[in-house]
Scaffold this motif. Structure first.
Motif, mmCIF file in Angstrom:
data_model
loop_
_atom_site.group_PDB
_atom_site.id
_atom_site.type_symbol
_atom_site.label_atom_id
_atom_site.label_comp_id
_atom_site.label_asym_id
_atom_site.label_seq_id
_atom_site.Cartn_x
_atom_site.Cartn_y
_atom_site.Cartn_z
ATOM 1 N N GLY A 1 -8.587 2.417 4.354
ATOM 2 C CA GLY A 1 -7.768 1.348 4.909
ATOM 3 C C GLY A 1 -7.888 0.002 4.220
ATOM 4 O O GLY A 1 -7.410 -1.009 4.744
ATOM 5 N N TRP A 2 -8.514 -0.047 3.042
ATOM 6 C CA TRP A 2 -8.643 -1.307 2.330
ATOM 7 C C TRP A 2 -7.287 -1.754 1.787
ATOM 8 O O TRP A 2 -6.456 -0.930 1.395
ATOM 9 N N ARG A 3 -7.077 -3.059 1.732
ATOM 10 C CA ARG A 3 -5.885 -3.604 1.092
ATOM 11 C C ARG A 3 -5.990 -3.424 -0.424
ATOM 12 O O ARG A 3 -7.086 -3.385 -0.980
ATOM 13 N N GLU A 4 -4.824 -3.356 -1.084
ATOM 14 C CA GLU A 4 -4.802 -3.094 -2.513
ATOM 15 C C GLU A 4 -5.563 -4.160 -3.304
ATOM 16 O O GLU A 4 -6.339 -3.854 -4.209
ATOM 17 N N ASN A 5 -5.346 -5.427 -3.001
ATOM 18 C CA ASN A 5 -6.006 -6.491 -3.756
ATOM 19 C C ASN A 5 -7.504 -6.517 -3.507
ATOM 20 O O ASN A 5 -8.295 -6.773 -4.426
ATOM 21 N N THR A 6 -7.921 -6.265 -2.275
ATOM 22 C CA THR A 6 -9.347 -6.241 -1.961
ATOM 23 C C THR A 6 -10.040 -5.098 -2.695
ATOM 24 O O THR A 6 -11.127 -5.273 -3.265
ATOM 25 N N ALA A 7 -9.413 -3.931 -2.681
ATOM 26 C CA ALA A 7 -9.979 -2.776 -3.379
ATOM 27 C C ALA A 7 -10.025 -3.031 -4.881
ATOM 28 O O ALA A 7 -11.009 -2.680 -5.552
ATOM 29 N N LEU A 8 -8.978 -3.639 -5.408
ATOM 30 C CA LEU A 8 -8.931 -3.946 -6.841
ATOM 31 C C LEU A 8 -10.076 -4.864 -7.245
ATOM 32 O O LEU A 8 -10.754 -4.637 -8.257
ATOM 33 N N LEU A 9 -10.318 -5.904 -6.455
ATOM 34 C CA LEU A 9 -11.390 -6.842 -6.765
ATOM 35 C C LEU A 9 -12.750 -6.157 -6.696
ATOM 36 O O LEU A 9 -13.615 -6.370 -7.562
ATOM 37 N N ALA A 10 -12.963 -5.320 -5.695
ATOM 38 C CA ALA A 10 -14.241 -4.610 -5.567
ATOM 39 C C ALA A 10 -14.487 -3.703 -6.767
ATOM 40 O O ALA A 10 -15.596 -3.657 -7.313
ATOM 41 N N ARG B 1 0.836 -1.187 0.000
ATOM 42 C CA ARG B 1 0.000 0.000 0.000
ATOM 43 C C ARG B 1 0.874 1.242 0.000
ATOM 44 O O ARG B 1 1.778 1.368 0.824
ATOM 45 N N PRO B 2 0.657 2.188 -0.927
ATOM 46 C CA PRO B 2 1.470 3.400 -0.963
ATOM 47 C C PRO B 2 1.226 4.285 0.252
ATOM 48 O O PRO B 2 0.183 4.194 0.902
ATOM 49 N N GLU B 3 2.174 5.147 0.538
ATOM 50 C CA GLU B 3 2.039 6.054 1.687
ATOM 51 C C GLU B 3 0.993 7.134 1.448
ATOM 52 O O GLU B 3 0.421 7.671 2.393
#
Length: 264
Positions: A189-198, A8-10
Motif C-alpha cells: 500500500g505504499w505510494r509510488e513516490n514514497t516507495a521510489l525514495l525508499a 498507483r497501477p491496479e
C-alpha cells in the motif's frame, strides 16, 4: 506531471492488512542477506574512512579485486561472486512468482528486447556522463574516495570476468531494488513516490563505502531508474543500461589506468 506524481497501477493489488505481516518479514529477510546488509557494511566502511586521519580523496577503494593468489583459483572465485549476484536476483523473482506475479509483468519478457536495448543506450548516456562528472567533482572536493573499478591483474580472462561482473551487478540490483522491492511496496500500500525514495536510498546506502558522492550519485540514479520502471514497466531497460554503465567503468578503467592523468 504524471512523471512526478504517477498514479498507483491496479496490478498488483494492495494486500489486506491481515496478509501484510508476512511480506514485511520477507522483505526484512531478503535484504538482510543481500543488498540491505551490504548497505550497513558500506556505512561501517565509510565511518572507518572518516575516522582515518587522511582526507577521503587521498584514500582509495577498489570494487573488483583479486580473491586468490593463484590465477585459476582467482578466476573461479570471481565467477562464484557473479553466481551469487545472479542468485540474489533469482531469489527476488522466485518469491514474486510464488505469489502469482510473472516475470513478464515486471518487464522481463522477450516481447520488446530491441526497443529495450535502444532505450538502455539512452538511459546509460543520461546517467553515465553526468555521473562521471559528478564523481570527479566530489572527489576533488574531498567528498569521495578515489574509486578503482578494478585492480585485477592482466590475466587472459580479466575482460570477460569484468563484463560478467557488470551484468551480475546490474541483474541483482535492478531485480531486487526495483522489480522486487517496488512491487512488494505496492502490495503493502505504499505510494509510488514514497516507495521510489525508499528504493533510491537503499541503492545509495550500499555505495556509501565510496564516500558521500557515491551515495548521492547512486541515490539520483535510483530515482531515475525507479521512475523509468514505474512509468514503462520495462525492467530489461534498467538491467541493460546498468550493465553498459558498469562495463564501461570496469573495462574502461582497466584500459585507461595509468594512461590518463585525470583518472584517480
Amino acid at each position: 506531471m504524471n512523471w512526478l506524481a504517477p498514479a498507483r497501477p491496479e496490478f498488483p493489488a494492495v494486500l489486506p492488512r491481515s496478509e501484510r505481516r508476512g511480506f514485511q518479514v520477507e522483505l526484512l529477510i531478503v535484504f538482510s542477506v543481500t543488498l540491505g546488509l551490504s548497505g550497513l557494511r558500506s556505512l561501517v566502511r565509510l565511518l572507518d574512512s572518516l575516522l582515518t586521519p587522511v582526507p577521503l580523496n587521498q584514500q582509495s577503494v577498489a570494487i573488483n579485486v583479486p580473491q586468490a593468489d593463484f590465477g585459476l583459483l582467482d578466476l573461479v572465485a570471481q565467477l562464484l561472486s557473479v553466481l551469487q549476484l545472479a542468485a540474489w536476483g533469482g531469489l527476488g523473482l522466485y518469491l514474486l512468482w510464488r505469489t502469482g506475479i510473472r516475470v513478464g509483468a515486471l518487464g522481463l519478457d522477450r516481447a520488446r528486447l530491441g526497443p529495450d536495448l535502444l532505450g538502455s543506450l539512452g538511459l546509460a548516456a543520461l546517467i553515465g556522463l553526468p555521473g562521471l562528472a559528478f564523481y570527479l567533482v566530489a572527489w576533488n572536493l574531498g567528498l569521495n574516495l578515489a574509486v578503482q573499478p578494478s585492480t585485477l591483474d592482466e590475466a587472459w580472462w580479466r575482460s570477460a570476468v569484468l563484463i560478467l561482473a557488470a551484468a551480475g551487478n546490474a541483474w541483482a540490483e535492478e531485480v531486487l531494488v526495483v522489480g522486487y522491492l517496488l512491487t512488494r511496496l505496492r502490495q503493502l500500500g505504499w505510494r509510488e513516490n514514497t516507495a521510489l525514495l525508499a528504493a533510491a536510498v537503499l541503492r545509495g546506502s550500499y555505495h556509501l563505502y565510496q564516500g558521500f558522492g557515491g551515495f548521492v550519485g547512486n541515490l539520483v540514479m535510483g530515482l531515475v531508474f525507479g521512475r523509468v520502471w514505474q512509468r514503462t514497466n520495462r525492467l530489461w531497460v534498467l538491467v541493460f543500461a546498468h550493465t553498459i554503465l558498469d562495463v564501461v567503468a570496469f573495462v574502461g578503467y582497466s584500459a585507461l589506468r595509468g594512461v590518463v592523468s585525470w583518472l584517480p
